[in-house]
Design a protein around this motif. Sequence first.
Motif, PDB file in Angstrom:
ATOM      1  N   ASP A   1     -51.647 -29.089 -19.819  1.00 52.31           N
ATOM      2  CA  ASP A   1     -53.002 -29.636 -19.835  1.00 52.31           C
ATOM      3  C   ASP A   1     -53.919 -28.788 -20.710  1.00 52.31           C
ATOM      4  O   ASP A   1     -54.841 -29.305 -21.344  1.00 52.31           O
ATOM      5  N   VAL A   2     -53.689 -27.467 -20.706  1.00 50.65           N
ATOM      6  CA  VAL A   2     -54.496 -26.546 -21.512  1.00 50.65           C
ATOM      7  C   VAL A   2     -53.585 -26.001 -22.608  1.00 50.65           C
ATOM      8  O   VAL A   2     -52.837 -25.053 -22.402  1.00 50.65           O
ATOM      9  N   PRO A   3     -53.614 -26.599 -23.799  1.00 55.41           N
ATOM     10  CA  PRO A   3     -52.658 -26.197 -24.838  1.00 55.41           C
ATOM     11  C   PRO A   3     -53.000 -24.821 -25.413  1.00 55.41           C
ATOM     12  O   PRO A   3     -54.155 -24.403 -25.431  1.00 55.41           O
ATOM     13  N   ARG A   4     -51.961 -24.157 -25.871  1.00 55.12           N
ATOM     14  CA  ARG A   4     -52.123 -22.902 -26.603  1.00 55.12           C
ATOM     15  C   ARG A   4     -50.994 -22.841 -27.611  1.00 55.12           C
ATOM     16  O   ARG A   4     -49.962 -22.228 -27.380  1.00 55.12           O
ATOM     17  N   ASP A   5     -51.192 -23.523 -28.719  1.00 51.14           N
ATOM     18  CA  ASP A   5     -50.138 -23.659 -29.714  1.00 51.14           C
ATOM     19  C   ASP A   5     -50.069 -22.410 -30.588  1.00 51.14           C
ATOM     20  O   ASP A   5     -51.074 -21.745 -30.841  1.00 51.14           O
ATOM     21  N   VAL A   6     -48.874 -22.129 -31.043  1.00 52.43           N
ATOM     22  CA  VAL A   6     -48.626 -20.992 -31.923  1.00 52.43           C
ATOM     23  C   VAL A   6     -47.931 -21.510 -33.177  1.00 52.43           C
ATOM     24  O   VAL A   6     -46.987 -22.302 -33.088  1.00 52.43           O
ATOM     25  N   THR A   7     -48.397 -21.076 -34.356  1.00 55.68           N
ATOM     26  CA  THR A   7     -47.766 -21.454 -35.616  1.00 55.68           C
ATOM     27  C   THR A   7     -47.462 -20.197 -36.421  1.00 55.68           C
ATOM     28  O   THR A   7     -47.861 -19.090 -36.058  1.00 55.68           O
ATOM     29  N   ASN A   8     -46.793 -20.393 -37.536  1.00 52.66           N
ATOM     30  CA  ASN A   8     -46.548 -19.274 -38.456  1.00 52.66           C
ATOM     31  C   ASN A   8     -47.574 -19.225 -39.584  1.00 52.66           C
ATOM     32  O   ASN A   8     -47.369 -18.540 -40.589  1.00 52.66           O
ATOM     33  N   ASP A   9     -48.701 -19.946 -39.406  1.00 53.97           N
ATOM     34  CA  ASP A   9     -49.708 -20.007 -40.475  1.00 53.97           C
ATOM     35  C   ASP A   9     -50.190 -18.623 -40.895  1.00 53.97           C
ATOM     36  O   ASP A   9     -50.302 -18.325 -42.095  1.00 53.97           O
ATOM     37  N   GLU A  10     -50.520 -17.777 -39.935  1.00 55.12           N
ATOM     38  CA  GLU A  10     -51.115 -16.471 -40.238  1.00 55.12           C
ATOM     39  C   GLU A  10     -50.114 -15.335 -40.118  1.00 55.12           C
ATOM     40  O   GLU A  10     -50.504 -14.165 -40.161  1.00 55.12           O
ATOM     41  N   VAL A  11     -48.858 -15.655 -39.934  1.00 56.51           N
ATOM     42  CA  VAL A  11     -47.835 -14.613 -39.796  1.00 56.51           C
ATOM     43  C   VAL A  11     -47.600 -13.954 -41.151  1.00 56.51           C
ATOM     44  O   VAL A  11     -47.623 -14.611 -42.196  1.00 56.51           O
ATOM     45  N   ARG A  12     -47.363 -12.649 -41.135  1.00 59.22           N
ATOM     46  CA  ARG A  12     -46.989 -11.938 -42.354  1.00 59.22           C
ATOM     47  C   ARG A  12     -45.646 -11.261 -42.124  1.00 59.22           C
ATOM     48  O   ARG A  12     -45.500 -10.445 -41.216  1.00 59.22           O
TER      49      ARG A  12
END
Length: 926
Positions: free
Chosen positions: A589-600
């Motif tokens: 219900d409360v999303p907390r998505d993680v992507t590799n957008d800001e990964v280095r």
Amino acid sequence: MTTNPPRLAVVVSHTHWDREWYLSFSRFRTKLVAVVRQVLDALEDEEGFAHFLMDGQAIVLEDYLAIRPEDEARIRRLVEAGRLSIGPWYVLPDEFLISAEAHVRNLIIGHQVCRRLGGAQKVGYMPDSFGHIAQIPQILRRAGIDAFVYTRGAGDEIERLGWEYRWCAPDGSAVTAINQCEGYCNAGSLGLDEGWQANTIREVRPATAVKQVRTLFDKMAPRANGDVYLINNGCDHLPPQAGLAAILAALADAFPDTTFRHGSLTDYLDAVREARIAVREHAGELLGGKDQFALPGVWSARMYLKQWNDRAQSLLSAYAEPISAYARFIGDQAYQAGLIGYHWKLLLQNHPHDSICGCSIDDVHRDMIPRFRAVVDTAEQLVADHLVGLAPTFATTADRDGETALCVMNPLPVDRTAVIERLVVLQPPGVDPDALEVVDQDGRPVESALLDAQFVERFWGVDYRTILFGERGVALFQSYRDRFPERIVRDASRRDESDQFVTLQFIATVPALAHRVYRVRMRPGPAPLSRAPLATAGHVLENAWLRVTVRANGMLDLVHKPTGRVYRGLNRLVDVADAGDEYDFAPADVPRDVTNDEVRGDVRVLDDTGLRARVEVRFALDLPECVTADRRGRARRSVSCPACMIVTVDRDRALVDIDLRFDNRARDHRLRAEFPTDLRTDALISDGHFYINARPIDIPNRPAWVQPPSGTYPQQDFSLLHADGSGLAVLNRGLPEVAPMRLPGGAAGIALTLLRAVGWLSRDDFDTRRRRNAGPTIATPDAQCLGEQRFRYAIVPFGDEAAARIKAAASEWRTQMASVQGVEDGHVAGGAGLLRVSDPAVAVTAVKRHETRDTLIVRLCNLTAAGVEPLVECGRAVRAAWMTDELEERVSALPVAVAGVRPPVGPYEIATIELDFAGQVAGSEG
């Protein structure tokens, strides 16, 4: 009172037998022995008990007879008398998660088992598969079956069609389809308050049975096309109905205008046909969840099982069978029919829906791995043995063991040129590795490159020469180097006593379904000119078709040179919470998505020979540890999940290969790789079973369904988008779930599911399944898939090529050429290939020896809407040819020409051809 009772109600007593699910196979078989004994006793001794349906899968009787072989004659008598229905399937599979060829083998083996026991029922009974593929009507008809009975998969079309209709395959084949109102348990445990009471001594009350049947009639009436009803008297693991005679008598009194017949599905279908009530038509796959759960989350539950299955299926049907057929019909060697047949059965034992779907207890899925491993090991050993027969590992005299030969086998029926990479072990004394070259069997040098060379103390137990696939041999040797660095010989004085390990790449050109032998020797002349590198600027890979920029976060930017199309931000990793279970994904219900957008991360070139270049990216995703206790969100605490991705581009291939290793340390989540494009299309095209599926990008909204559409689709080898003369395909190995993306601005993208980690067999506290259970609530911690996971997929940009050409590209990527290291002494030079089928409209799914005759079987399908006559060329003179049905029985003769055979194959048709070769040497292991 029921206002519209039927004229005829056929009561079919049955049991649905999940071979393994919430209990292990051994526990369920213990129960099976008791149930089958009750069935046999009821059929033989109970007056009025006319018939029993043994669930449509022959394996349950094999399981029973392994314990009570003395009952085989009893079973045969009842089957032959029409009292006990068995088959036609060997197992009841999930249709989307197994290969097209596995469906055919399921029917072939099912009929083989049933033939021994009196014969198979000719009804395609699939009561609990989680949806149905579009080609099932054709698959059934080609096995002599003209009816299909099912529960799951109906969408809104069922309101128009009714319970009885004609289901048409893409080629026009049609079967009488019956959708079971309220499912296959709609009259299970009659006379009892709850279904499980059928396994007890609880008293059966005929008056209760009357009420149950009246309620069922009321539910069936609105969609009934006529006055013939199917009453499914049974359910999961239930024994025969107790007190049936009294129940039937009570029903006859309560419904005087209805005849109740205790009979078979065949009896019911005969009545439906006589009444001519199944007349409306429907075409296309059945994936809806209008009345029953479709359970689409099983396409990604326990992804490691899907990957094992993909590997095992491929090794049997794409390597072991065609290469064994090549050895038989080109090399006049014995065909190992016993080994191949045994391991097809073993593989099919992992295909029941609760097994391959990954929706059982942990013990069940642990038991599946040894079966998969047995198939993989046996298939690889068969192939290795055949190749060693073509290039022996030892010469007749020791002084010739240093004359190294490399036998390369192309198992596909198309000509191929590819980069072969393998570890080669050179015996003492050592050589100058930079002076090595590879020559073809006519002595002509081929392009080659040296990657690595080491001297190693001789050690016992690993024969690197017979490892079929290069990357595995290299990886195995690397593990030895890492753990025993002191065994690497650095003292030049000791090299004359040490083996020399060199890793070579070379270009192999091998005809369709044939082998070629290459030799490794010292170069007599100067070194060849160096090749242009493929990797530039440290993170850019480029060949004649592609320019790939590898970002430090694992994302890719791709330019397709022929069309000028640019694709940015490919391979975007997106991780979201999964509060669901093995059957279904459920967002938090409360999303907390993680992507590799800001990964280095770190990017480095692993190697670049000018033939092949590899770039490695190492990074980590910090993922929430799990969902919160209330399962509404994700935990605050994060865990670092390291990832290592290798991106490979070959010089002569318009394909980007991705090998992603991901150390999963988080629970309760789903990881996807996204491929956004600027292509504007309304269709996602996905490889299916003897067919290419087109499905909508925009998922329909069906809030009234029992299970609304999930937004995901099943796939086989690939999915693609195509618009305005350009396209992007994403190929995969054992990753069967894909989702279309509608991007801002209206363009489309592809989301490939890599991992879904959950911890429960079933739960009833999430909305994507209406807060209802699909099975028992049992914890399954193994389904969290913790530890290192490996995902193989590839990107193919293209221009105006049809999907059939992407199918061919996918087959070549998935089916790399195999090789072994041998010696020149005693080697067999490659000659004519066994089989060539080069029509891009046609996909070949089987090349094998006939089940009982010493002839060649070729199965192919037409992927297009136009009829074709593909040329089937053979490397041996064909004496006679036939079109056969799916069970390999001859249907009609084919004309044979010098060039080969041209079978007529209609639009979307599945065709099986039998070829008899002239001048054969008899021989088969049997």
